[in-house]
Design an enzyme around this catalytic site. Structure first.
Site, short mmCIF file in Angstrom:
data_model
loop_
_atom_site.label_atom_id
_atom_site.label_comp_id
_atom_site.label_asym_id
_atom_site.label_seq_id
_atom_site.Cartn_x
_atom_site.Cartn_y
_atom_site.Cartn_z
N SER A 295 0.80 -1.21 0.00
CA SER A 295 0.00 0.00 0.00
C SER A 295 0.85 1.27 0.00
CB SER A 295 -0.95 -0.05 1.20
OG SER A 295 -2.05 0.77 0.99
N ASP A 306 9.66 4.72 -10.85
CA ASP A 306 9.16 5.30 -12.10
C ASP A 306 9.89 6.57 -12.49
OD1 ASP A 306 7.39 3.27 -12.38
OD2 ASP A 306 5.57 4.48 -12.23
N LYS A 320 -0.85 -4.43 -2.86
CA LYS A 320 -2.10 -3.96 -2.27
C LYS A 320 -2.23 -2.48 -2.62
CE LYS A 320 -5.12 -2.54 0.96
NZ LYS A 320 -5.52 -1.14 1.21
#
Length: 545
Positions: A295, A306, A320
């Site tokens: 999460s 990224d 999650k």
């Protein structure tokens, strides 16, 4: 009741129960009427079961179990927070509670102090590692579980609790009357220098105070000379999203996207970006993750990857990636899934949960032939291709796959049995029992041949292992190293602090040791992203419906 507040959280622990319930909101009248009709039937059913069931049953058990079944229809994460769970969750998210300030554990079937927390009532009164809590307010702890004992030790600030302690080396119990006070539940578990230039910060979870704690730790370590950062998010189950954004904002360039949310309603379409103000650490960065990272922890790791801000190392994260909005319902709460998380490139963090077994038992195998890039994926399950800022390929499909797969080392069965018997902890308590200055004795301790021989004698005397197994372990180089590290770790834990013990423990942490050798590669990746002439990244996100 005041205005209904909602709390958006990124829960990382998989909660396989759930709730539905009729909440005051904006549902249309037809839906409300239909729900009322079914609730009338449900009420009649509960009364009938309570009146005629073959054994007595509480209404709360029937209703709560029904609620769990209702939410099972939605997803594995929507869950009902029963009053005690809701209270505990809010307490944890606030970053503190009121009690005496000890970390306790079951050791040999007895409730034992692992360490008092610095600055708390227990520490000020001199409670120490190895103290056995025999009674709380004249009630024996024998047969109690840790939660029961913890609840009795907690209470309103300023109130008192009587605690009876059995201390190794003393024949009679010690009696303490302790005034409860504020006990911090720091989410930044450890923060210290490794060598001359590397800051190490481990974030346990994301609470309301995590951003402030991380900033303070990073500023302190930078003042001590840190030019590189190893951020440890292993076993971090998530928490409050805003705190994850704060932490990511200290690592990314101002204004860079941290993550996005997309759901069924218009207000679920949100972009979260790094703050343009405050601290921005610019040095080489390595982030550690594993299957327990979920999460909010995945949000931070995904943003770093990224944007090519640093390297992600370890094992694939849990996957999650759903927004949990917490709706208070009287003294309980509903954690309802309302949207999904997407990394800056557009990858959905959430794994598929069509198969509950596969979701709760994911394949986390790594493939060292995969260029060090984590678990191998066949062409059939690689998923959609996404691109980092520097043009590296990353794949959708849920979770964050590390740039370098490094498995966590495992102890041998011989060492595991010693750990299961708390052998190293009890040795530490025994070693320090007669020391006039436990801190000095702990810092001076060396797990040399003499100390290992002393440990062997005590282990045989206490029945923690057999002579055959101990001798085999002490002649095996890896086992001998692990035993030596564990002994020094527990002695420092008991005599100085958990931080000092953890410093010693990282010597045998394979993932940390591997990560420390990757900062040069992380710096090159960061430079490539900064020099990239590719146009600004456009995330491939689902359109608003």
């Amino acid at each position: 009741m005041g205005r209904l507040k909602t709390y958006v959280l990124a829960f990382g622990v998989v909660a396989l129960g759930a709730l539905a319930g009729a909440l005051a909101g904006d549902g249309n009248r037809a839906q409300t009427t239909a729900a009322d009709q079914f609730l009338t039937r449900f009420g009649s059913l509960v009364h009938t079961v309570m009146a005629h069931a073959p054994k007595p049953v509480e209404a709360s058990d029937l209703v709560y179990s029904s609620i769990d079944g209702i939410l099972d229809l939605l997803d594995p994460h929507s869950s009902f927070l029963r009053p005690e769970m809701f209270s505990s969750m809010r307490e944890r998210q606030q970053g503190s509670f009121h009690g005496i300030g000890v970390i306790i554990s079951m050791r040999g079937g007895r409730v034992t102090v692992v360490t008092p927390i610095e600055g708390t009532p227990a520490a000020r009164l001199g409670l120490r590692a190895g103290d056995v809590i025999e009674r709380v307010d004249d009630v024996s702890t024998e047969g109690m579980n840790l939660d029961d004992v913890a609840r009795r030790l907690r209470g309103l600030e300023g109130t008192t609790v009587r605690v009876s302690i059995a201390r190794p080396g003393l024949k009679e119990s010690l009696e303490f009357t302790i005034q409860r006070g504020r006990v911090p539940t720091d989410s930044v578990r450890f923060a210290f220098m490794i060598g001359e230039d590397t800051a190490y910060i481990r974030i346990n979870d994301f609470t309301r105070t995590t951003g402030r704690e991380t900033r303070a730790a990073l500023e302190r370590l930078m003042a001590e000379g840190a030019t590189r950062l190893l951020l440890d998010l292993r076993q971090n189950p998530g928490g409050i999203v805003d705190s994850a954004v704060e932490v990511a904002g200290m690592l990314l360039a101002p204004g860079q996207r941290v993550f996005s949310t997309r759901g069924r309603t218009a207000d679920s379409f949100q972009d979260y970006r790094a703050s343009r103000d405050g601290l921005h650490f610019a040095g080489p960065l390595v982030v550690l993750i594993n299957s327990g990272s979920a999460s909010a922890a995945e949000i931070v790791a995904g943003a770093v990857q990224d944007h090519d801000r640093g390297l992600v190392v370890g094992e694939p994260s849990f996957g999650k990636g759903v927004v949990q909005t917490i709706y208070p319902v009287r003294d309980s709460g509903l954690a309802l899934t309302t949207a999904k998380y997407y990394t800056p490139s557009g990858r959905c963090i959430q794994r598929d949960f069509d198969s509950l077994y596969a979701y709760t038992h994911p394949d986390r195998s790594g493939d060292e032939t995969n260029g060090g890039r984590g678990r191998a994926r066949s062409p059939q399950d690689q998923g959609e291709v996404f691109f980092t800022d520097a043009g590296r390929k990353v794949y959708g499909g849920g979770g964050i796959v590390p740039d370098h797969y490094v498995a966590q080392g495992e102890y041998s069965a011989r060492v595991v049995r010693l750990l299961a018997n708390s052998a190293f902890f009890h040795f530490a308590v025994d070693f320090l029992a007669g020391a006039s200055d436990q801190g000095a004795a702990a810092r001076a301790f060396v797990a040399d041949d003499e100390a290992l021989a002393r440990f062997r004698t005590l282990a045989l005397e206490k029945g923690w292992s057999t002579a055959e197994e101990l001798d085999a372990a002490l002649t095996d180089p890896t086992d001998r190293r692990d035993i030596a590290v564990q002994l020094r770790t527990e002695v420092l834990n008991a005599g100085v602090s958990l931080t000092e013990g953890y410093r010693a423990a990282i010597a045998s942490d394979a993932q940390i040791q591997e990560a420390l050798g990757l900062f040069q590669e992380a710096a090159k990746l960061q430079a490539q992203a900064a020099a990239s002439t590719r146009p600004a990244q456009q995330a491939k996100l689902p359109p608003q419906r």
